[in-house]
Design a protein around this motif. Sequence first.
Motif, short mmCIF file in Angstrom:
data_model
loop_
_atom_site.label_atom_id
_atom_site.label_comp_id
_atom_site.label_asym_id
_atom_site.label_seq_id
_atom_site.Cartn_x
_atom_site.Cartn_y
_atom_site.Cartn_z
N ASN A 6 0.82 -1.21 0.00
CA ASN A 6 0.00 0.00 0.00
C ASN A 6 0.86 1.26 0.00
OD1 ASN A 6 -2.66 -1.09 -0.02
ND2 ASN A 6 -2.47 -1.64 2.13
N ALA A 7 1.96 1.22 0.74
CA ALA A 7 2.86 2.38 0.76
C ALA A 7 3.49 2.61 -0.61
CB ALA A 7 3.95 2.16 1.82
N ILE A 8 3.87 1.52 -1.28
CA ILE A 8 4.41 1.63 -2.64
C ILE A 8 3.36 2.23 -3.58
CG2 ILE A 8 5.18 0.28 -4.64
CD1 ILE A 8 6.58 -1.60 -2.68
N GLY A 9 2.12 1.78 -3.44
CA GLY A 9 1.05 2.32 -4.26
C GLY A 9 0.84 3.80 -4.04
N ASP A 10 0.99 4.25 -2.78
CA ASP A 10 0.84 5.67 -2.50
C ASP A 10 1.93 6.49 -3.18
OD1 ASP A 10 -1.42 5.37 -1.03
OD2 ASP A 10 -0.45 5.39 0.92
N VAL A 11 3.17 6.01 -3.11
CA VAL A 11 4.28 6.73 -3.74
C VAL A 11 4.08 6.78 -5.26
CG1 VAL A 11 6.75 6.72 -4.16
CG2 VAL A 11 5.89 6.13 -1.90
N MET A 12 3.60 5.68 -5.85
CA MET A 12 3.41 5.63 -7.30
C MET A 12 2.14 6.33 -7.74
SD MET A 12 4.61 1.68 -8.04
CE MET A 12 4.08 1.78 -9.74
N GLY A 13 1.22 6.58 -6.78
CA GLY A 13 -0.03 7.25 -7.13
C GLY A 13 -1.05 6.33 -7.76
N VAL A 14 -1.03 5.04 -7.39
CA VAL A 14 -1.98 4.07 -7.96
C VAL A 14 -2.67 3.32 -6.83
CG1 VAL A 14 -0.66 3.77 -10.08
CG2 VAL A 14 -0.20 2.28 -8.13
N ASP A 15 -3.85 2.81 -7.12
CA ASP A 15 -4.54 1.95 -6.17
C ASP A 15 -3.87 0.58 -6.13
OD1 ASP A 15 -6.47 3.84 -5.43
OD2 ASP A 15 -7.70 3.35 -7.18
#
Length: 522
Positions: A221-230
């Motif tokens: 989830n943290a990686i998704g936040d950095v990448m800007g994706v769900d």
Amino acid sequence: MSGMMKYRKTGKFKLGFLTLLLSVLFVACGSGASDADRQIKSKTDLKGAVIGVQLGTTSDGLATELEKEGGGTKVERYNKGADAIQALLQGKIDCMVTDEAPAKAFQRVNPSLRILPETFDASSFAICVAKDHAELQKSINHAIRILKENGVIDSIVNRHLERGIAVAYTPKTSDVKKVGPEALQKLGLKTSLRFATNATFEPFEYYQNGKIVGIDVDVANAIGDVMGVDVEILDMEFDAIITSVQAGKADAGIAGITVTPERKKNIGFTDSYADVRQVIMVNSNEVKAAGNQPGVIDKFKSCFIDDNRYQYLLQGLGNTLIITFFAIILSVILGTLIAIVRARHECKGDWKIPNMLCQLYLTIMRGTPTMVQLLIIYYVVFASADVNKILVAVIAFGLNSAAYIAEVIRSGIMSVDNGQMEAGRSLGLSYGKTMRLIILPQAFKNVLPAMGNELITLLKETSISGYIGLVDLTKGSDIIRSITYEAMMPLGVVACLYLVLVLGLYAGVRRLEKRLRKSERK
């Protein structure tokens, strides 16, 4: 008198033969068991021991190297760590090799287990990505570097391990600017970043309150936040994760995966996000006091009431019923068509090409395991399609069962007297109408019991649906076992549910059979 002596001799012979047979079975079954007196105190004591591991993990590879060295060392591989723990508690293996964090989770539920202080091996976890998704791999690596520099990953790991927090990171995708369709396409994504995992590896990934939680889930989830994706988390068997990523069923895999030379041949890996150590677990054989032993009611409450865990079985039951119902319809329709083609060819010798195709189909379907067919349909036939897993299961089980149903119906058609067909044709009916109105009704009456048996087999075969990440009845019990480490209660309840379903299906077939016979007498 001679007859009595003959009877006694025969009885003694049968008794002796039965005793010998049971002795052989006992020896055969006991040959794979571990030595109850073996004491594992360090890594040097593993020579000649029976080591339990989870299939396809780093522990599996490390233990296999010991097995290759000889000395009587044997590796027992289990699909889930919880199954290996049950084997260790029951004395079927001498020890278990696994990562330290899951070992502590196992120990917390089973106080008789002990973790040896010596490190078996050290390794690092990374995320696997398909080799042709270089841009996605680059973006994930960038996100991991940012999270490491900001101390986010260390915070996630520490809060899970030291404070036992199930969800240590809350996704902030609503506050992050989403990437556009072009950026998603460049990353090889459709709508979200799909991570494949195996939710039986506490504290890295496991179920709580019906949701998949853990260190890896928070990192994803943290990686998704950095990448800007769900982010979407897909639960499946551990040994299916890399295959799913290769086939495009998932975009990446995060499940405590260690980078090895063998894996790098088939899949790409990101930078590591966690360093771990492999440890050896043994059973100290400390028996709990009788008053501290959980009773049946306590076990039932732990397995089904706490955190509403019964919902896993309800979800699995619903999926099992849906798959079985539509697979039966598909198998009966397709099986009937194949039977008609085969019967027509045998009676008149025409329809050679359709008959040849039908024979090829029957040979393939009856000559290969159902599980292999299920995996091929999911990972090969629908490799590039984002298809519903229930639909995949219906197709797989329906096609497999149709091969057996076809031969059952064909035997029923062939059992109907040829005069029935001639009478129908003499009345001016076409071949199709004669088959549909006269031959098939009689054929179905003749083979209904055999069809019932095949449909019961179909119902029970749906228990392998979990291999494509679908929650059926068996998968539901696996989830409960991975949480509670209790085997007997969830497996016993699931067995009873299958028995009820089978009895219900059998009763339905019997009732239909009686109605058909009753209408026949009229």
